[in-house]
Motif scaffolding. Structure first.
Motif, PDB file in Angstrom:
ATOM      1  N   THR A 164      27.190  39.151  29.369  1.00  0.00           N
ATOM      2  CA  THR A 164      26.221  40.177  29.728  1.00  0.00           C
ATOM      3  C   THR A 164      26.579  40.815  31.059  1.00  0.00           C
ATOM      4  O   THR A 164      26.519  42.047  31.218  1.00  0.00           O
ATOM      5  CB  THR A 164      24.806  39.565  29.807  1.00  0.00           C
ATOM      6  N   ALA A 165      26.962  39.976  32.030  1.00  0.00           N
ATOM      7  CA  ALA A 165      27.341  40.506  33.341  1.00  0.00           C
ATOM      8  C   ALA A 165      28.558  41.420  33.244  1.00  0.00           C
ATOM      9  O   ALA A 165      28.638  42.441  33.943  1.00  0.00           O
ATOM     10  CB  ALA A 165      27.623  39.355  34.303  1.00  0.00           C
ATOM     11  N   LEU A 166      29.496  41.078  32.368  1.00  0.00           N
ATOM     12  CA  LEU A 166      30.688  41.916  32.201  1.00  0.00           C
ATOM     13  C   LEU A 166      30.306  43.291  31.673  1.00  0.00           C
ATOM     14  O   LEU A 166      30.857  44.311  32.115  1.00  0.00           O
ATOM     15  CB  LEU A 166      31.681  41.232  31.266  1.00  0.00           C
ATOM     16  N   THR A 167      29.379  43.334  30.748  1.00  0.00           N
ATOM     17  CA  THR A 167      28.919  44.625  30.238  1.00  0.00           C
ATOM     18  C   THR A 167      28.310  45.460  31.357  1.00  0.00           C
ATOM     19  O   THR A 167      28.565  46.672  31.461  1.00  0.00           O
ATOM     20  CB  THR A 167      27.880  44.416  29.121  1.00  0.00           C
ATOM     21  N   VAL A 168      27.519  44.814  32.210  1.00  0.00           N
ATOM     22  CA  VAL A 168      26.910  45.529  33.340  1.00  0.00           C
ATOM     23  C   VAL A 168      27.991  46.053  34.288  1.00  0.00           C
ATOM     24  O   VAL A 168      27.946  47.217  34.720  1.00  0.00           O
ATOM     25  CB  VAL A 168      25.931  44.607  34.097  1.00  0.00           C
TER      26      VAL A 168
END
Length: 321
Positions: A164-168
């Motif tokens: 999820t953090a990578l998408t952000v």
């Protein structure tokens, strides 16, 4: 954790508060560019990279172990020994591991650091800990099997949070997940709670990996703060705390890692002397032979430090007799 991610790299460390984690991350900050300490026109040879990878695993494990040994010394009313263990632990993490990580180029962009973390967590979730659990169950070490199964589930959650953090980070949309909170495990002195040789070996592998994961995530947290992303830094720091204070500590209890202070000092002396007299001089000789002069100098300097650590531990042991 991350023995597997070291291979990927070659081919492609008491409870911390949020403030103390941030301070550790700042102390660990390293440049993002790969091989910054190597000659500009020459990447490190693969053998040197492998030796540095071994170094990082050992230094991270020393940090985690010495932190526990320091706590045991305090429980036995040996405050000077506890202070020595903690000071040495900081040197192993903030100097030796950090310098090795700089040579290797462990830290990249936030996106690259997240991808590396996702790879590691995925392997542990899907492969390593499940295999360890199956083996422990087969050998009758049910407590270890249950622990490995629990940690596998944790690593899956870490992977999902990092995804999820990578998408952000890559899209600018969404929110970085809140950091996990470690269920801190106390590690008293005691004998191993497992019986099978394979379970003992798997616990050792797991502890080295969790210690390295903690150290790497703190490096990644420092990079996130340097690049203006404190939310991502907190995610890395929180996950690092779980790896060290929950996973490593739980495994250390089953492995019987912590013994009496005298025994802990003897173990530390043996390890430091081996690094000073054999391991790091051998690494330095190999690095020199292939022209990796910066790495060779690092290995020589670290060997000298470890000799001083061994002498300090020996002096403390002598005073306890």
């Amino acid at each position: 954790m991350f023995r597997h991610s070291i291979r990927i790299l070659l081919v492609g460390l008491c409870t911390l508060t949020a403030a103390s984690q941030a301070a550790t991350a700042a102390a660990l900050a390293v440049p993002a560019e790969p091989h910054t300490a190597a000659p500009a026109d020459q990447a490190l040879r693969q053998q040197t990279l492998s030796d540095l990878a071994t170094t990082m695993k050992g230094e991270a494990f020393a940090y985690a172990s010495y932190s526990l040994f320091g706590a045991q010394a305090d429980r036995e009313a040996h405050p000077a020994v506890g202070k020595l263990f903690r000071a040495t632990a900081k040197t192993e993490l903030n100097e030796h591991l950090k310098q090795a990580a700089t040579l290797v180029g462990v830290v990249g962009t936030n996106a690259a650091n997240l991808r590396q973390s996702i790879n590691g967590e995925t392997y542990e979730h899907q492969v390593m800990y499940r295999r360890f659990a199956d083996q422990a169950r087969k050998d009758g070490d049910l407590e270890a099997a249950n622990l490995f199964t629990e940690i596998a589930a944790d690593e899956g959650r870490h992977r999902d949070a990092y995804r999820t953090a990578l998408t952000v980070v890559t899209t600018g949309r969404g929110t970085v997940p809140a950091p996990p909170k470690a269920d801190t495990v106390a590690v008293p002195a005691g004998l191993p709670k497992v019986k099978a040789a394979l379970t003992k070996a798997n616990l050792d592998t797991a502890m080295h990996g969790e210690a390295l994961a903690h150290a790497k995530y703190m490096l990644f947290a420092a990079r996130a703060r340097q690049t203006g992303n404190p939310t991502l830094a907190r995610l890395f720091e929180g996950t690092a705390g779980v790896e060290l204070h929950e996973h490593f500590a739980s495994e250390a209890v089953l492995a019987g890692l912590v013994r009496t202070t005298k025994d802990n000092l003897r173990k530390a002396i043996t390890g430091e002397r081996n690094e000073a007299n054999n391991l790091y001089p051998g690494f330095a000789k190999r690095a020199t032979a292939v022209g990796d002069t910066a790495a060779a100098r690092y290995f020589r300097d670290t060997a000298a430090d470890e000799a001083k650590h061994a002498a300090a531990f020996q002096q403390s042991l002598n005073q306890l007799h």
